[in-house]
Enzyme design. Structure first.
Site, PDB file in Angstrom:
ATOM      1  N   HIS A 157      -1.902  13.866   1.873  1.00 22.78           N
ATOM      2  CA  HIS A 157      -2.285  13.045   0.702  1.00 22.78           C
ATOM      3  C   HIS A 157      -1.107  12.180   0.237  1.00 22.78           C
ATOM      4  O   HIS A 157      -1.000  11.885  -0.948  1.00 22.78           O
ATOM      5  CB  HIS A 157      -2.775  13.913  -0.463  1.00 22.78           C
ATOM      6  CG  HIS A 157      -3.742  14.979  -0.063  1.00 22.78           C
ATOM      7  ND1 HIS A 157      -5.109  14.765  -0.014  1.00 22.78           N
ATOM      8  CD2 HIS A 157      -3.551  16.261   0.332  1.00 22.78           C
ATOM      9  CE1 HIS A 157      -5.710  15.884   0.376  1.00 22.78           C
ATOM     10  NE2 HIS A 157      -4.783  16.802   0.601  1.00 22.78           N
ATOM     11  N   SER A 278      12.378 -14.216   4.907  1.00 21.81           N
ATOM     12  CA  SER A 278      11.487 -14.892   3.979  1.00 21.81           C
ATOM     13  C   SER A 278      11.970 -16.318   3.794  1.00 21.81           C
ATOM     14  O   SER A 278      13.170 -16.578   3.794  1.00 21.81           O
ATOM     15  CB  SER A 278      11.495 -14.154   2.640  1.00 21.81           C
ATOM     16  OG  SER A 278      11.067 -15.027   1.606  1.00 21.81           O
ATOM     17  N   LYS A 284      15.393 -10.725   1.956  1.00 28.44           N
ATOM     18  CA  LYS A 284      14.311  -9.967   2.585  1.00 28.44           C
ATOM     19  C   LYS A 284      14.415  -9.831   4.092  1.00 28.44           C
ATOM     20  O   LYS A 284      14.882 -10.701   4.799  1.00 28.44           O
ATOM     21  CB  LYS A 284      12.960 -10.597   2.233  1.00 28.44           C
ATOM     22  CG  LYS A 284      12.687 -10.440   0.743  1.00 28.44           C
ATOM     23  CD  LYS A 284      11.231 -10.528   0.438  1.00 28.44           C
ATOM     24  CE  LYS A 284      10.478  -9.352   0.989  1.00 28.44           C
ATOM     25  NZ  LYS A 284       9.052  -9.571   0.887  1.00 28.44           N
ATOM     26  N   GLU A 291       3.228  -5.169  10.684  1.00 25.19           N
ATOM     27  CA  GLU A 291       2.099  -5.646   9.868  1.00 25.19           C
ATOM     28  C   GLU A 291       1.079  -6.387  10.717  1.00 25.19           C
ATOM     29  O   GLU A 291      -0.135  -6.244  10.531  1.00 25.19           O
ATOM     30  CB  GLU A 291       2.618  -6.555   8.759  1.00 25.19           C
ATOM     31  CG  GLU A 291       3.395  -5.784   7.698  1.00 25.19           C
ATOM     32  CD  GLU A 291       4.129  -6.708   6.729  1.00 25.19           C
ATOM     33  OE1 GLU A 291       4.115  -6.421   5.541  1.00 25.19           O
ATOM     34  OE2 GLU A 291       4.718  -7.716   7.166  1.00 25.19           O
TER      35      GLU A 291
END
Ligand code: ARG
Length: 480
Positions: A157, A278, A284, A291
């Protein structure tokens, strides 16, 4: 007036819009190599069985080889007025060698031809996919080899559940890809039968030798029933499932790597070569590969759905609906092969912050089950022990003192049966070492798992190598 593709029956050619709508060259031109191989095998059989004259057969074979050369050097013209790859190649052959080219299509149809080409294409793709899954498994096992004692939180969980090792976690992913690789090989074996010679649907009146063409093309044996052979795409659907399941496994791995590379987790840092920056935020470093792999999963699952729905309710035998099988499955195979390949690189170049993993594991009450197990050794029923430890956990949360950092006196407030030996049970490394059940997270267990994983990978590598070799030998013989 436009000339008809199939002379005789038609007075007029197809409208341009009909041609554009029905043409499948955008996808099936990728099967040109297999189409030529199928035709060479077929024409050699026609010759051997005396179905067409030997000199015509020889001319056809030479013409096909010339076409293959032009396909391979990129000069072959896929003429869009010719519907599909099969017709393009056959018509080009006749243009090049004259009317004898028209004899190639004796005792076959595009229906068995396309079923054969697609199987040959997917056979190679399935081997590549199995290889890619195996390669990723290898990368994960390598990390496990170095991290048998790297403690980290195990989650259920998304909550800290029990301490595990990074080895155990990586092996959990590795065995998923092991099954995925096996699934591709299982699907490979099931589709390793040759439909060529089924002709349009009912077989043929000519004395063909299906065993000969099947063998020449590297199939185990001919398919059993001509109508089944031209009407089903279950082999492609099965591979689409293999792809979907693999991509789902990849997606789950990627999801974790994305989380782990966040500032909040700080478990890993991916290599510069496999991350992106970025355009606006200079600080970043984005896990874009992970992804994208996660994102592509939708398309792969879509391919499986497309196959299932496309074939649902089709009457026997061939229906043009079946032309729509190639794009989704080729696409799914491409995505899985490239995704697994990229993830093997990402995983094997990632830095794991072991200290950070260890420190977040030790902070908290992740060893609560171990304290309860300890009480069970003092003959307290587990259910009761669960309650006692629950109270200790409450205290730990309220005071900010971890269970293993409490004094014996403090611990004995919860149960007088707790003794000095409790400290042999609850430090997180001890929790890990003591989970020595088969398949558990202890270093001894993960060492055994690594041995099994390596054995599986090596066996599979050998199978893939042999199957590839067999196919390569066939191409060599057909091109002699
Ligand atoms: N391009 C077709 C396909 O991919 C080949 C078979 C055509 N057969 C036919 N009867 N029109 O399915």
């Amino acid at each position: 007036m436009k000339q008809a593709l199939w002379s005789g029956r038609f007075e007029n050619g197809m409208d341009d819009s009909t041609l554009a709508f029905t043409c499948s060259l955008d996808t099936d031109s990728r099967m040109a190599f297999y189409d030529v191989m199928g035709s060479i095998a077929h024409v050699r059989m026609l010759k051997a069985r005396g179905i067409i004259p030997a000199d015509d057969a020889d001319r056809i074979e030479a013409g096909l080889k010339e076409i293959l050369t032009s396909v391979e050097d990129g000069t072959f013209q896929f003429d869009r007025s010719r519907e599909d790859v099969h017709t393009c190649i056959e018509f080009a052959l006749t243009e090049n060698i004259g009317p004898a080219g028209g004899k190639l299509h004796t005792a076959r149809s595009r229906n068995d031809q396309v079923a054969t080409d697609f199987r040959m294409y997917l056979r190679d793709a399935a081997l590549h996919a199995a290889e890619a899954a195996n390669g990723l498994m290898m990368a994960l096992v390598r990390i496990a080899e170095d991290n048998g004692d790297t403690v980290m939180p195990g989650f259920t969980h998304m909550q800290h559940a029990q301490p595990v090792t990074l080895a155990q976690h990586m092996l959990a992913h590795a065995f998923k890809f092991s099954r995925d690789a096996d699934r591709f090989l299982d699907a490979f074996r099931r589709m390793d039968k040759c439909p060529l010679g089924s002709a349009a649907l009912a077989g043929t009146t000519f004395p063909i030798d299906r065993g000969m063409t099947s063998e020449a093309l590297g199939f185990r044996e001919p398919t059993e029933n001509s109508m089944d052979s031209v009407s089903d795409r279950d082999f492609a659907t099965e591979l689409a499932y293999c792809c979907a399941q693999t991509q789902i496994h990849l997606s789950s791995l990627c999801e974790e790597l994305v989380l782990w590379s966040s500032q909040e987790f700080s478990f890993i840092e991916m290599d510069d070569r496999y991350t992106t920056g970025s355009s606006i935020m200079p600080q970043k470093k984005n896990p874009d590969i992970a992804e994208l792999v996660r994102g592509k999963t939708g398309q792969v699952i879509g391919s499986l759905t497309a196959m299932l729905v496309m074939t649902k309710g089709l009457p026997l035998t061939y229906n043009r609906d079946l032309q729509e099988d190639k794009a989704p499955v080729m696409d799914a195979m491409d995505i899985v092969i490239s995704s697994a390949g990229m993830m093997a690189k990402v995983v094997s170049t990632t830095t794991f912050h072991k200290d950070r993993m260890m420190s977040v594991t030790a902070a908290g009450q992740i060893n609560a089950t171990d304290l309860a197990d300890y009480l069970v050794t003092k003959d307290i029923p587990f259910r009761e022990a669960h309650g006692i430890v629950g109270a200790a956990v409450r205290k730990s949360i309220d005071t900010g003192v971890n269970l293993e950092d409490m004094t014996l006196e403090q611990l004995r407030e919860f149960s007088p049966l707790i003794e000095e030996d409790v400290y042999q049970y609850i430090p997180v490394m001890r929790c890990v070492e003591r989970r020595n059940s088969y398949g558990g997270t202890s270093p001894a267990s993960t060492d055994a798992q690594i041995a099994r994983a390596v054995e599986q990978m090596m066996l599979r590598d050998e199978t893939i190598r042999q199957e590839k070799q067999l196919i390569q030998n066939c191409w060599k013989t057909l091109l002699e």
